[in-house]
Design an enzyme around this catalytic site. Structure first.
Site, PDB file in Angstrom:
ATOM      1  N   GLU A  72      28.526  -4.925   2.494  1.00 43.20           N
ATOM      2  CA  GLU A  72      27.409  -5.882   2.656  1.00 43.20           C
ATOM      3  C   GLU A  72      27.708  -7.202   1.965  1.00 43.20           C
ATOM      4  O   GLU A  72      27.525  -8.288   2.532  1.00 43.20           O
ATOM      5  CB  GLU A  72      26.114  -5.269   2.115  1.00 43.20           C
ATOM      6  CG  GLU A  72      24.935  -6.218   2.097  1.00 43.20           C
ATOM      7  CD  GLU A  72      24.213  -6.239   0.758  1.00 43.20           C
ATOM      8  OE1 GLU A  72      24.031  -7.336   0.194  1.00 43.20           O
ATOM      9  OE2 GLU A  72      23.842  -5.150   0.263  1.00 43.20           O
ATOM     10  N   GLU A 147      34.036  -9.207  -4.847  1.00 44.21           N
ATOM     11  CA  GLU A 147      32.714  -8.631  -4.625  1.00 44.21           C
ATOM     12  C   GLU A 147      32.636  -7.154  -4.985  1.00 44.21           C
ATOM     13  O   GLU A 147      31.571  -6.673  -5.374  1.00 44.21           O
ATOM     14  CB  GLU A 147      32.315  -8.836  -3.163  1.00 44.21           C
ATOM     15  CG  GLU A 147      32.188 -10.282  -2.756  1.00 44.21           C
ATOM     16  CD  GLU A 147      31.123 -11.014  -3.552  1.00 44.21           C
ATOM     17  OE1 GLU A 147      30.026 -10.461  -3.769  1.00 44.21           O
ATOM     18  OE2 GLU A 147      31.402 -12.163  -3.981  1.00 44.21           O
TER      19      GLU A 147
END
Length: 974
Positions: A72, A147
């Site tokens: 995501e 991330e």
């Protein structure tokens, strides 16, 4: 109004599965399937200008490495059409969106956007569709490193982990409630994807390989596994044609194999034990959590699903709810609550007692079973059922979700059935269900549900979660040892490879995107922005000497009322007790009602009655007023009855039940233990401000660390202080709720507001005579550098100051500075480089300035970044396009669509602070005209303000001890 009919060209590309009219939403709804790719599409078309789009995917992890969550984050870091480092942030900088985010759930990932501007809406769709289908993650591993997780080597050769998701989940899983929820999922659904932590467990996140990450995207992020939703006043054919031509037509249908298997029902109940971390010097006694989880079958229909929500409220959520009260009476827990979760394949009900003894597990289970048996056999109080049904019906018909577009909430609710191959509209038009349930309340239907889903259901699990000292330190030690062992196996070449990859990532972070690529991000112009500030609507009148503010807006026959009682009649000691008084409001017996019956009457007659503290600071001279605000929302036909009920609560509440008062305050203390840490950035920010501004200090006394300290000390010495407390509460009620000591704010059309005249006269006549103003102790500002230790694994840091103290005035350009700081300087330094999950800054008209970080692995480095803000501002440069982007993002935050209730608060706040429309317009003009030199001119303001050295950090014992010299005091948070 846009055309809502699908044309023949559309139906050549998409198969029409269902068409219906949703009367409650005044919407035409279509369910489609893209013929070539298999993508599912739902359209909900009505006159709402706040348009919504999302694309979602069924994401079913097979482990707890957080692959769904990391995916995501990562897909939003550049794509085929938008090859920049962070299109998500570029959109936030320069979009008029009313919602923009991405969300990972236990079994799905959703990418929603919303906007009232047609072109902006199309731009947002384009960026998000390109992100999910064509991310740069396949060609740039550095995105995964940033991330997800990565190794980092410090100058002294120590190996550590870092990464945005890694740090986010270290913070999330520091919460006992999150640990308990994960244990509940794993206990109820051990053979399914729900047993995994979709967000990622920090102990397992480093097990995720880059190759497995890419494989997950290939499997799950295919149109055959997608759910596309469009809502609002849009012409559907053009949007569907675009989605087909630009993306879906590239793909052929596949079997993504993401179906969620239902858990086989248990033959016998399960039991699971787990632990959560507490500090080494914390007493473990009475700190366990007990929970009973009941698994439900898949595919509940709308009637049964709504009935179970009603039952959850009746059993455990309402004041005096029988299950909650039975557990309190048995002495099991300071805070009893429940959760009905229906956004997964198999819903569950959880009954939870917080802060009790693990040895009470058996009596906890027996108390629940005995109480449910009694209710099933003897019947549930009919008034309680009526109140709960009324509560849910009012919420359903009001459809007020604050700042979140209602079309988005409808779309997310659609996935509660759509994801599991049921219809997306099954629970979207359920107004008629409430009438059915009102009849069901008289027929034994709810009692039958208790037998079916609780008493006769072996698919349940008892969770015993105990506190454990040293758990955080144990995890940290294990992590260090694992890293050290791994480091010892590395060759010099492999060590150098880690350094090289980190340098490569730093290079990506430090290298600006090219102008050519930045220009690929779609952008509106300044001419697309509205020139006028949102209007204010406040009409002032009097009834019986009471000042009335009325805000004109359509409210669908609901009146939103706010009674603002002047707190200047309270003594300084009573101000300390305000957190208790506020918590107890409408939660005690009155002369006519028991507290349980009172709660029922509130929900039968009104849409809710509540209380809060309100502090309003003048924009002219920084003087402030403190109000105790009592709010009520009520249908027009119930106004007189609602006013009478409110009068009764204010004047007839009995402050004499010491045991009930203790029970309510213990529940509040428990809730504050969780909220102060879970929202650590807000806690730290308020505390930093409270060291030098009296309004913030008052808020801290009502809802911050000072409020918690008051409650904690009071309850620890309750036996000796209860009599004094009861006297204080009675005196506070008599002083506050007195004739003429208040004004009334009403949000409703004028003809509805006029109905208030007669009931208000009777209301005021029933109140005691007004008291004289009290004298508060002089506020002595003292800049503090405080640290508060928790058993968590990350930091929440805040710095604060006040530019008005330094002689600076508020300008509209400070709004632009906030946007630049939050999504430019701080985002790059703290999130991208530092690995913190969140960061931001704010600038108030009262002069308050705050900088904060959220779930942050660092401490001193972060504070240094805060202090570097003035230097960044002083050297700020931006071309016209970049400046326009920041201005658009700023205006977007200023123009968020307002529900009637929010509009009323907006107008009330302007009136109470002396904020004129002319000032709002001047500030907007300053925003629209902002240039780089205006931002540079604010550098001195930042430098002077942050020299105040007001700092608050909430964080780990090890990190705070490492930087002990930065603080004047170090204490436990709770």
């Amino acid at each position: 109004m846009a055309n809502r009919t699908l044309n023949s060209e559309t139906l050549q590309k998409y198969e029409l599965k269902e068409k219906t009219f949703l009367a409650d939403k005044n919407a035409d709804a279509y369910l489609l399937e893209h013929k070539k790719s298999g993508a599912r599409v739902a359209l909900v078309l009505n006159d709402d200008n706040n348009k919504v789009f999302y694309i979602g995917f069924r994401t079913t992890p097979e482990d707890s490495t957080g692959v769904a969550h990391i995916t995501e984050h990562s897909v939003l870091c550049g794509s085929r059409d938008f090859p920049v480092k962070d299109p998500f942030v570029e959109l936030i900088k320069g979009s008029l969106n009313t919602f923009l985010n991405a969300i990972t759930y236990p079994d799905k990932t959703v990418y929603p956007v919303a906007s009232c501007n047609e072109q902006d809406f199309k731009n947002l769709m384009h960026v998000y569709l390109d992100a999910v289908f064509h991310p740069l993650t396949y060609t740039d591993r550095r995105i995964f490193d940033q991330e997800g997780w990565r190794y980092e080597l410090s100058d002294d050769g120590t190996l550590t982990y870092n990464g945005v998701v890694y740090n986010e989940m270290k913070g999330a899983l520091s919460s006992p409630d999150d640990v308990l929820e994960n244990a509940g999922y794993a206990a109820l659904y051990p053979d399914t994807t729900y047993a995994m932590e979709s967000g990622g467990n920090p102990r397992h996140i480093p097990e995720l390989t880059y190759e497995a990450f890419l494989d997950f995207h290939r499997r799950c992020y295919h149109p055959s596994n997608s759910y596309v939703y469009l809502y609002g006043d849009i012409e559907p054919n053009a949007y569907l044609a675009y989605i087909d031509e630009a993306y879906l037509s590239e793909y052929d249908r596949i079997d993504a194999d993401t179906r969620i298997a239902a858990q086989e029902p248990f033959e016998a109940p399960a039991r699971r034990e787990c632990s959560y971390a507490v500090l080494d010097d914390e007493d473990e006694a009475g700190k366990s959590f007990l929970a009973m989880y009941y698994g439900m079958p898949a595919h509940l229909d709308a009637r049964e699903d709504t009935a179970l929500k009603v039952l959850d409220y009746v059993l455990c959520d309402a004041e005096g709810a029988p299950l909650k009260q039975a557990l309190y009476d048995a002495g099991i827990g300071e805070d009893v609550g429940s959760v009905f979760e229906d956004s997964i394949l198999q819903p569950y009900e959880a009954v939870i007692s917080r802060f009790c003894d693990a040895s009470q597990a058996e009596i906890f289970e027996k108390t629940i079973t005995d109480t449910l048996t009694h209710l099933a056999d003897e019947g549930i109080d009919r008034r309680a059922l009526q109140a709960a049904i009324a509560f849910y019906e009012f919420r359903y018909r009001e459809a007020d979700f604050g700042g979140t577009p209602k079309g988005l909430i409808y779309g997310l609710q659609a996935l509660d059935t759509w994801l599991y191959d049921d219809g997306p509209f099954d629970r979207m038009d359920i107004g008629g269900v409430f009438g059915e349930l009102k009849k069901d309340a008289e027929s034994g239907y709810f009692e039958a549900l208790i037998r079916k889903y609780y008493l006769e259901n072996p698919h349940r699990a008892l969770i015993v979660m105990a506190p454990k000292k040293g758990l955080t330190e144990k995890w940290e030690k294990e992590t260090k040892e694992r890293l050290a062992s791994y480091l010892a196996t590395l060759t010099p070449e492999e060590t150098e490879e880690i350094r090289r990859r980190n340098k490569d990532l730093e290079s990506r972070q430090d290298t600006p995107d090219t102008e050519e690529n930045l220009r690929k991000i779609p952008l509106l112009t300044r001419q697309d922005l509205g020139k006028k500030a949102p209007e204010l609507s406040t009409n002032i009148s009097e009834t019986a000497g009471i000042r009335i503010l009325q805000h004109e807006i359509f409210t669908n026959q609901i009146l939103y009322l706010d009674f603002l009682f002047d707190m200047e009649v309270l003594t300084d000691a009573q101000m300390d007790a305000l957190v208790a008084f506020k918590t107890l409001f409408a939660a005690l017996d009155t002369e006519q009602y028991s507290y349980a019956r009172l709660d029922q009457e509130i929900h039968i007659v009104t849409g809710g009655i509540g209380a809060s503290g309100g502090i309003y600071t003048s924009v002219d001279d920084r003087s402030f007023s403190a109000k105790f605000e009592v709010t009520m929302k009520v249908m027009r036909e119930n106004l007189a009855q609602g006013m009478e009920l409110l009068r009764h609560i204010l004047t007839k509440t009995r402050y004499d039940d010491a045991e009930r008062i203790r029970e309510v305050l213990e529940e509040e203390r428990s809730a504050m233990r969780a909220s102060l840490q879970n929202a650590g950035h807000a806690t730290a920010t308020l505390r930093a401000l409270a060291s030098f501004t009296e309004p913030a200090a008052l808020v801290d006394r009502m809802s911050g660390i000072a409020a918690y300290r008051y409650l904690d000390e009071l309850l620890e010495h309750y036996g000796e202080r209860k009599d004094e407390l009861l006297r204080t509460l009675r005196d506070m009620a008599a002083r506050l709720f007195s004739a003429g000591n208040y004004m009334v704010d009403v949000t409703a059309p004028a003809q509805d507001a006029a109905l208030l005249d007669e009931p208000l006269r009777a209301f005021d006549a029933s109140l005691p005579e007004k008291c004289e103003k009290a004298v508060w102790a002089a506020f002595a500002p003292k800049r503090r550098r405080e640290a508060f230790v928790t058993a968590g694994q990350v930091q929440y840091a805040a710095c604060a100051g006040n530019f008005a103290d330094k002689g600076f005035a508020f300008k509209g350009t400070l709004r632009v500075l906030r946007h630049i700081m939050s999504y430019g300087y701080l985002w790059k330094q703290l999130r991208e480089k530092g690995g913190a999950y969140g960061c931001g800054s704010s600038y108030g008209r009262d002069g308050a300035v705050t900088f904060y970080s959220f779930r942050d692995p660092h401490l001193a480095r972060t504070i240094d970044v805060f202090h570097g803000a003035s230097e960044f501002a002083a050297s700020f440069e931006a071309d016209e396009r970049t400046m326009t982007k920041y201005i658009i993002g700023t205006v977007s935050a200023m123009d968020t669509p307002m529900t009637p209730a929010v509009f009323g608060k907006y107008c009330l706040s302007a009136h109470m602070t002396g904020l004129s429309y002319e000032t709002l317009q001047r500030e907007r003009d300053e925003v629209l005209a902002a240039q780089p030199e205006d931002i540079r001119s604010l550098a001195e303001l930042l430098k002077e303000t942050l020299s105040d050295e007001a700092v608050c950090v909430i964080g780990t014992a090890a990190k705070i001890e490492e930087h002990r010299a930065l603080f004047d005091s170090v204490e436990k948070l709770v």
